[in-house]
Motif scaffolding. Structure first.
Motif, short mmCIF file in Angstrom:
data_model
loop_
_atom_site.label_atom_id
_atom_site.label_comp_id
_atom_site.label_asym_id
_atom_site.label_seq_id
_atom_site.Cartn_x
_atom_site.Cartn_y
_atom_site.Cartn_z
N SER A 157 4.22 -0.66 3.15
CA SER A 157 4.12 0.24 2.42
C SER A 157 2.90 -0.18 1.59
O SER A 157 1.93 -1.11 2.05
CB SER A 157 5.81 0.35 0.78
OG SER A 157 5.21 -1.67 0.65
N GLY A 158 2.14 1.54 0.78
CA GLY A 158 1.22 1.07 0.29
C GLY A 158 0.88 1.30 -1.24
O GLY A 158 2.29 1.36 -1.32
N LYS A 159 -0.09 2.23 -1.75
CA LYS A 159 -0.03 2.58 -2.73
C LYS A 159 0.23 3.56 -3.19
O LYS A 159 0.21 4.40 -2.59
CB LYS A 159 -1.79 2.18 -3.02
CG LYS A 159 -2.02 3.09 -4.99
CD LYS A 159 -3.31 2.26 -5.00
CE LYS A 159 -3.27 1.57 -6.90
NZ LYS A 159 -5.05 1.82 -7.06
N GLY A 160 1.11 3.79 -4.04
CA GLY A 160 1.74 5.55 -4.23
C GLY A 160 2.73 5.78 -2.77
O GLY A 160 3.07 5.17 -2.35
N SER A 161 1.95 6.87 -2.27
CA SER A 161 2.67 7.44 -1.04
C SER A 161 2.47 7.35 0.03
O SER A 161 2.43 7.55 1.16
CB SER A 161 3.22 9.17 -1.34
OG SER A 161 1.67 9.45 -1.35
N HIS A 162 1.14 6.17 0.49
CA HIS A 162 1.05 5.61 1.34
C HIS A 162 1.68 4.46 2.08
O HIS A 162 1.95 3.80 1.94
CB HIS A 162 -0.61 4.73 0.89
CG HIS A 162 -1.32 6.05 0.90
ND1 HIS A 162 -1.75 6.80 -0.26
CD2 HIS A 162 -2.29 6.54 1.86
CE1 HIS A 162 -2.52 7.55 -0.81
NE2 HIS A 162 -2.90 6.94 0.22
N THR A 163 1.65 4.98 3.66
CA THR A 163 2.71 3.48 4.76
C THR A 163 1.43 3.05 5.67
O THR A 163 0.84 4.34 6.04
CB THR A 163 3.72 4.05 5.13
OG1 THR A 163 3.20 5.62 5.49
CG2 THR A 163 4.77 4.21 3.95
N LYS A 164 1.28 2.25 5.80
CA LYS A 164 0.58 1.54 7.39
C LYS A 164 1.37 1.33 8.07
O LYS A 164 2.23 0.46 7.91
CB LYS A 164 -0.47 0.32 6.15
CG LYS A 164 -1.56 0.29 5.21
CD LYS A 164 -1.47 -1.10 4.34
CE LYS A 164 -2.99 -0.71 2.97
NZ LYS A 164 -3.36 -2.22 2.72
N SER A 201 0.15 9.26 4.49
CA SER A 201 -0.07 9.55 3.10
C SER A 201 1.06 11.30 1.85
O SER A 201 1.10 11.54 4.34
CB SER A 201 -1.20 9.63 1.99
OG SER A 201 -1.98 10.67 2.76
#
Length: 67
Positions: free
Chosen positions: A21-28, A41
């Motif tokens: 998981s990343g910041k907000g709706s972002h995924t790595k 995103s």
């Protein structure tokens, strides 16, 4: 018709990518055989941007070349 973000995520999961998981709706997304990460995103139901689809296609192509 653009793919949905959830479709891209499912494609990456089936190819062996792992999600962080990343910041907000972002995924790595990363794969043990590839260097670098793919960043997605947007909400699952949103249409994917053209550059996101291209990033996923490029990563899958590199995986095919390795295998």
């Amino acid at each position: 018709m653009p793919k949905k973000i959830r479709e891209l995520k499912n494609i990456l999961r089936k190819a062996g990518f792992t999600e962080t998981s990343g910041k907000g709706s972002h995924t790595k997304w990363s794969h043990p055989l590839l260097s670098g990460k793919i960043i997605l995103s947007g909400k699952d139901g949103s249409d994917a941007k053209p550059y996101q689809e291209k990033d996923v296609e490029k990563a899958l192509k590199r995986l095919r070349e390795i295998n």
